[in-house]
Design an enzyme around this catalytic site. Structure first.
Site, PDB file in Angstrom:
ATOM      1  CG  ASP A 110     -23.821 122.701 -15.393  1.00 51.98           C
ATOM      2  OD1 ASP A 110     -23.783 122.352 -16.593  1.00 51.98           O
ATOM      3  OD2 ASP A 110     -24.868 122.997 -14.795  1.00 51.98           O
ATOM      4  CG  ASP A 112     -27.492 126.321 -19.516  1.00 51.94           C
ATOM      5  OD1 ASP A 112     -28.045 127.340 -19.957  1.00 51.94           O
ATOM      6  OD2 ASP A 112     -26.870 125.509 -20.238  1.00 51.94           O
ATOM      7  CG  ASP A 302     -27.670 124.157 -12.192  1.00 48.80           C
ATOM      8  OD1 ASP A 302     -26.953 123.651 -13.092  1.00 48.80           O
ATOM      9  OD2 ASP A 302     -28.798 124.634 -12.425  1.00 48.80           O
TER      10      ASP A 302
END
Length: 364
Positions: A110, A112, A302
């Protein structure tokens, strides 16, 4: 859209139903099959139902904020840095390596909150030079993909590495690295866009959301090509309900789009069955690992949207998911890392382990 939602979104349609409003004590009873209820009471009930739905979204928005995340007993940790079910991927590095031996590691990352820190302005979520250097080293060792809710072009501008695979808009826009053939011609890269028909609709909704939410200070609407993100990280928490109502007021006219929740962001996506987990499977197939037993996918993320990929890996019984979070959460991931700096350390160690292995093999 449920019946309840139809009622809330259009109160007039409810009032046009067979309802007899009581205006005096002498009025005769309503015919069989009709309901006798006051207009004031009906509107009050509608307001309560609408409020309940908005409150549910506010609760969901609050849960996505790290300052509001509560530890669950099942994820409790005596040492405060993980838990027995989701231990640190750094502390368990050797066990992870043992599990991957004899298999091809494929990396999915991922962006961000994983490769870059979470910042107030999403347009300034830059990754560090050290992180870029680490990811470049990683990509030399393993096939590596960035899987993000962001627009693919925007993620590429942040990462600036041509050797990676990029899956933007939650996997609805996928492109692979361009390669030179033996004849020095650029070969066609992997390109997959399962939601192309939604592009005009997404653009239309984006413009409406920009206009509708402009009265909410701090709200930022981002066009991610195949989806729209409404960021509320800089919105006063007392205004979250108002923002949720604004978004829902726009989406009620678009039944082919759905509203989902991310980390401090509301996501508007097409209703097609496609997500980061599907993108992971597509990329594995594109790389020739669709039905292989000797592949070891590793997905690091996240966000709630990363759970789709974690679940795919768990269901396949291959590889592992790593959740990036300082707070214990319910997750389908197997391990955890606390922040992007720990992600960088893990990726660096993984690349160094591979390089040492290749050197050892070359000496044999």
């Amino acid at each position: 859209m449920t019946a309840a939602q139809n009622v809330i979104s259009d109160p007039k349609s409810v009032l046009n139903m067979a309802i007899t409003v009581t205006v005096s004590a002498q009025k005769p009873p309503a015919p069989h099959g009709y309901i006798s209820i006051s207009r004031k009471k009906l509107l009050k009930n509608l307001e309560i139902s609408a409020g309940a739905r908005v409150n549910a979204w506010v609760d969901s928005m609050r849960a996505s904020s790290p300052t509001h995340i509560k530890s669950t007993p099942s994820l409790a940790d005596d040492q405060g840095s993980g838990n027995q079910h989701h231990p640190s991927a750094l502390e368990m590095f050797e066990q992870i390596i043992d599990a991957s031996k004899g298999k091809q590691i494929v990396m999915f990352l991922d962006y961000d909150g994983t490769l870059s820190p979470i910042v107030e302005d999403p347009d300034r979520a830059f990754m560090s030079k050290k992180m870029r250097k680490t990811v470049r080293k990683l990509a030399k060792c393993f096939p590596t993909a960035i899987v993000s809710g962001r627009c693919r072009d925007k993620v590429y501008k942040f990462v600036k590495l041509d050797e990676l695979y990029y899956a933007g808009s939650h996997g609805m826009d996928i492109k692979g690295p361009e390669k030179l053939s033996k004849s020095n011609k650029v070969s066609e890269s992997v390109l997959f866009q399962p939601a192309s028909e939604f592009l005009p609709m997404i653009d239309e909704v984006y413009r409406q959301l920009v206009d509708t939410t402009k009265s909410t200070t701090g709200a930022k609407v981002e066009n991610n090509k195949f989806c729209v993100s409404v960021h509320f990280r800089c919105v006063d928490e007392m205004k979250w309900g108002e923002l949720a109502q604004q978004v829902r007021s726009v989406l009620k006219e678009y039944p082919k789009l759905r509203l989902t929740q991310g980390r401090m962001v509301l996501e508007i996506r097409p209703t097609i069955k496609w997500d980061k987990g599907k993108a992971l499977e597509f990329l594995l197939e594109s790389l020739g690992f669709a039905n292989c037993t000797d592949v070891f996918p590793v997905y690091i993320g996240d966000d709630r949207t990363d759970e789709d990929a974690f679940k795919i890996l768990r269901d396949r019984g291959q590889g592992l998911g790593i959740l990036v979070s300082k707070f214990p959460k319910e997750t389908s991931a197997s391990y955890s890392l606390q922040e992007p700096d720990e992600v960088m350390d893990f990726l660096r160690r993984l690349a160094e382990w591979k390089q040492l292995s290749l050197r050892a093999q070359s000496r044999m």
